[in-house]
Structure formats: C-alpha cells, structure tokens
Enzyme design. Structure first.
Site, PDB file in Angstrom:
ATOM      1  N   LYS A  54      11.051  46.227   8.908  1.00  0.00           N
ATOM      2  CA  LYS A  54      11.631  47.017   9.998  1.00  0.00           C
ATOM      3  C   LYS A  54      13.072  47.380   9.658  1.00  0.00           C
ATOM      4  O   LYS A  54      13.488  48.528   9.803  1.00  0.00           O
ATOM      5  CB  LYS A  54      11.582  46.235  11.319  1.00  0.00           C
ATOM      6  CG  LYS A  54      10.199  46.206  11.938  1.00  0.00           C
ATOM      7  CD  LYS A  54      10.066  45.181  13.052  1.00  0.00           C
ATOM      8  CE  LYS A  54       8.609  45.109  13.510  1.00  0.00           C
ATOM      9  NZ  LYS A  54       8.319  44.013  14.418  1.00  0.00           N
TER      10      LYS A  54
ATOM     11  N   GLN B 155      11.351  39.618  17.994  1.00  0.00           N
ATOM     12  CA  GLN B 155      10.094  39.434  17.257  1.00  0.00           C
ATOM     13  C   GLN B 155       9.270  38.309  17.880  1.00  0.00           C
ATOM     14  O   GLN B 155       9.772  37.203  18.080  1.00  0.00           O
ATOM     15  CB  GLN B 155      10.405  39.122  15.779  1.00  0.00           C
ATOM     16  CG  GLN B 155       9.190  39.014  14.902  1.00  0.00           C
ATOM     17  CD  GLN B 155       8.446  40.336  14.720  1.00  0.00           C
ATOM     18  OE1 GLN B 155       9.046  41.379  14.477  1.00  0.00           O
ATOM     19  NE2 GLN B 155       7.128  40.290  14.859  1.00  0.00           N
TER      20      GLN B 155
ATOM     21  N   ASP C 233      10.136  47.802  22.202  1.00  0.00           N
ATOM     22  CA  ASP C 233       8.726  47.418  22.070  1.00  0.00           C
ATOM     23  C   ASP C 233       7.926  47.801  23.315  1.00  0.00           C
ATOM     24  O   ASP C 233       6.701  47.713  23.307  1.00  0.00           O
ATOM     25  CB  ASP C 233       8.619  45.890  21.876  1.00  0.00           C
ATOM     26  CG  ASP C 233       8.223  45.527  20.454  1.00  0.00           C
ATOM     27  OD1 ASP C 233       7.716  46.409  19.735  1.00  0.00           O
ATOM     28  OD2 ASP C 233       8.417  44.358  20.074  1.00  0.00           O
TER      29      ASP C 233
END
Ligand SMILES: NC(=O)c1ccc[n+]([C@@H]2O[C@H](COP(=O)([O-])OP(=O)(O)OC[C@H]3O[C@@H](n4cnc5c(N)ncnc54)[C@H](OP(=O)(O)O)[C@@H]3O)[C@@H](O)[C@H]2O)c1
Length: 294
Positions: free
Chosen positions: A54, A98, A121
């Site tokens: 990422k 994460q 997200d």
C-alpha cells in the site's frame, strides 16, 4: 468456449495511471497532495506485506504516505490517541487501520473513532449508513474493485440478477449495496442459505466472498455468467503452498462468460481502489470537485 479472463492486474494498473494523472493535476492546480496514513499493530506477516504494498503504490502515484508500525502490545488507549492525532492532521486525508487488530483491542471502537471523512476503508458505521441510504460515502475498497471489474466485463449492470455469497461487513454487504445502486436485482446468500447451488444458478453476475477454497463448482454457474471471485485461500497442494479462490476456476472457466482469476483478479484492484478513495477523500476535504479517475 472458455470464459474471458478478467485481468484485474491490468485493470488496476490502468486505474493507478488515471489516479497518478489526477494527483498531478491536484498538485499543480490546487497545491494539494493527497496523503494516506496506514497504521499497523503487531507483526502479522500477511498484514506486513499488504502495508508495504500500500505504501509503495501510494508513493508511486505521487501521494504522501505515512506508516505507523506499533508493537503488538500497544494499548487500545495509545492506538486511539494515534487515530485522534491523525484525525486532526490536515495533511492526512485518509487513514487505514490494518485489520486484524490484536485481540485485546476493540476493533469496532477503533474503526468508529476514525473521522468518517478520512475512513478510507469505508468501515465506519457512518460510511456504511451513507452507502445504505444512497449518500456520498467512502466505500470499502474490495467491493469497489469488484464492481469496477464487473462493469469492465459486462458494461452496464442494470437489471441483472446478481448473487453475492457472503454477508461480511467488509465485502458481502457493501458489494451488495453497490450492485443495488447499479440497479441489479441482488440476492445475498450465506451459510444458512437453502440450496445455494440453485440460488447461484440464477445469477447473471455471481460474486463469491466466502473464504472456502473452490466451493463454487461449474454446476453452480449459469452458462455465460460473469463470476467475480473475491476469495483468497491459502492451501497446500502436491506439497506446494498455493493461493486459490472460492471458485473452482478450472471447471468454472468452461461455463462462465467471464471470470476473475485468483491471484490476479480482485486482489490487485483492492489497493488501486484504496488509492482512488484517498484522492476522493482529499478532494472532499479541500472542497474541490472529485477528480475524474474513470
Ligand atoms: N481480494 C481481496 O482483496 C480480499 C479482501 C477481503 C477479503 N478477501 C477474501 O474474501 C473471502 C471472504 O472474506 P470476508 O472477510 O468477507 O469473510 P468472512 O467475514 O469470514 O465472511 C464469510 C461469509 O461467507 C459465508 N459462508 C461461509 N461458509 C459458507 C458456506 N458454506 N456457504 C455459504 N456461505 C458461507 C459466511 O456466512 P455467515 O454470515 O452465515 O457465517 C459469511 O457471510 C476470504 O477468502 C478473504 O480472504 C479478499
């Protein structure tokens, strides 16, 4: 005739190029450099690889990237304090924590402590609610990638019968919401669905997000259907480690009209969609029209 293979790697590369152009224009015209902060708690090897990829791809498209790596023993309070700092940092337009988090940390509490406008997200309850009510939302990256691939294969999705197997908050539910927005007739199947093969055979568009290796076999697929395989399952076969999807690709490719491979299908689209969401978040925070990324 075997199905057309939907090349997620190539589609992700095309999307990243469009994102890089949009970022270049935001910088030159508005002095705005979108920035993504990724927070990783602990040493989970798969998460470390995701976070590294990422960060690399964020920099490659010209955006700012920050990585915050915290020890597995980090307290929930310290993690919440970091999120609060990032929420209040104007250079940070997007924050990704994460998952999975270590067991002593309440994941929902952390996700819901994010500024919803930076929740890249799309897991915050506000973004889930905005999506469900048709408002402008940051939408989970994997579902966004699935829909981009389905549209690439089928063009307009209007009126199609879509079946989504899986009802998780991170894939199944948001992908179903997106397909509804695209005017599909959507069925969400799960572990209690009766006669799942018959339900799947109705689908013009079948999305499998289950986490069971090769569960969907050729006889579950309507001839000519588009099959999007979200599954990432690590198995051992003939003494070798392999990654396979939720769909039995070898059989399905003979029946479907188009199908995503695993690896090389949905997976690469997830990070590209994350970068796209970061640009969208930056534009919204700067009160600029959302850059056109296709
Ligand atoms: N490509 C990517 O970037 C990406 C991103 C995220 C996830 N994934 C992969 O996608 C898969 C799904 O992830 P997830 O997070 O959504 O998983 P999850 O939270 O475990 O959800 C799995 C869903 O599948 C359903 N299910 C389980 N067994 C079933 C069965 N025998 N028949 C019908 N439905 C069944 C479950 O039903 P119940 O709700 O009834 O239990 C649940 O809704 C995993 O392989 C994951 O690794 C890939």
């Amino acid at each position: 005739m075997p199905a057309r293979i939907i090349d997620g790697k190539a589609e992700a590369e095309r999307l990243r190029k469009r994102i890089a152009v949009a970022v270049g224009e935001l910088k030159s015209r508005h002095g705005l450099t979108p920035g993504l902060a990724v927070v990783l708690v602990g040493e989970d090897p798969a998460s470390q690889v995701y976070v590294r990829n990422k960060a690399r791809q964020t920099v490659e498209v010209g955006m700012n990237s920050w990585e915050h790596r915290l020890d597995a023993s980090t307290s929930e309070a310290d993690l919440l304090a970091l999120v609060d700092r990032l929420n209040n940092d104007p250079a940070v337009h997007a924050i990704l924590v994460q998952l999975p988090l270590p067991g002593h940390i309440d994941t929902d509490k952390v996700i819901n402590s994010l500024d919803p406008d930076k929740d890249v997200d799309g897991f915050h309850v506000i973004n889930a609610g905005r999506l469900a009510t048709g408002q402008n939302a940051l939408v989970a990256c994997t579902p966004v990638g699935c829909v981009i691939l389905a549209k690439q294969a089928l063009g307009r999705l209007d009126g199609l019968e879509a079946v989504v197997i899986g009802r998780s908050n991170i894939v199944g539910k948001p992908v179903a919401q997106l397909l509804l927005k695209e005017n599909c007739t959507v069925t969400i199947a799960h572990s209690r669905t009766r006669d799942l093969p018959a339900v799947c055979r109705r689908a013009d568009l079948l999305i499998a997000a289950v986490g069971r290796p090769r569960m969907v076999t050729a006889d579950w697929i309507k001839p000519g259907a588009c099959v999007i395989d979200v599954g990432i399952n690590r198995i051992e076969e003939n003494g070798k480690a392999r990654i396979v999807g939720d769909v039995d690709f070898a059989g399905a490719v003979e029946v479907a009209g188009a199908i995503t491979p695993v690896p090389g299908g949905v997976g690469p689209m997830t990070i590209a969609s994350l970068l796209r969401n970061t640009v969208r978040a930056a534009c919204a925070q700067a009160e600029l029209p959302v850059a056109n990324m296709g």
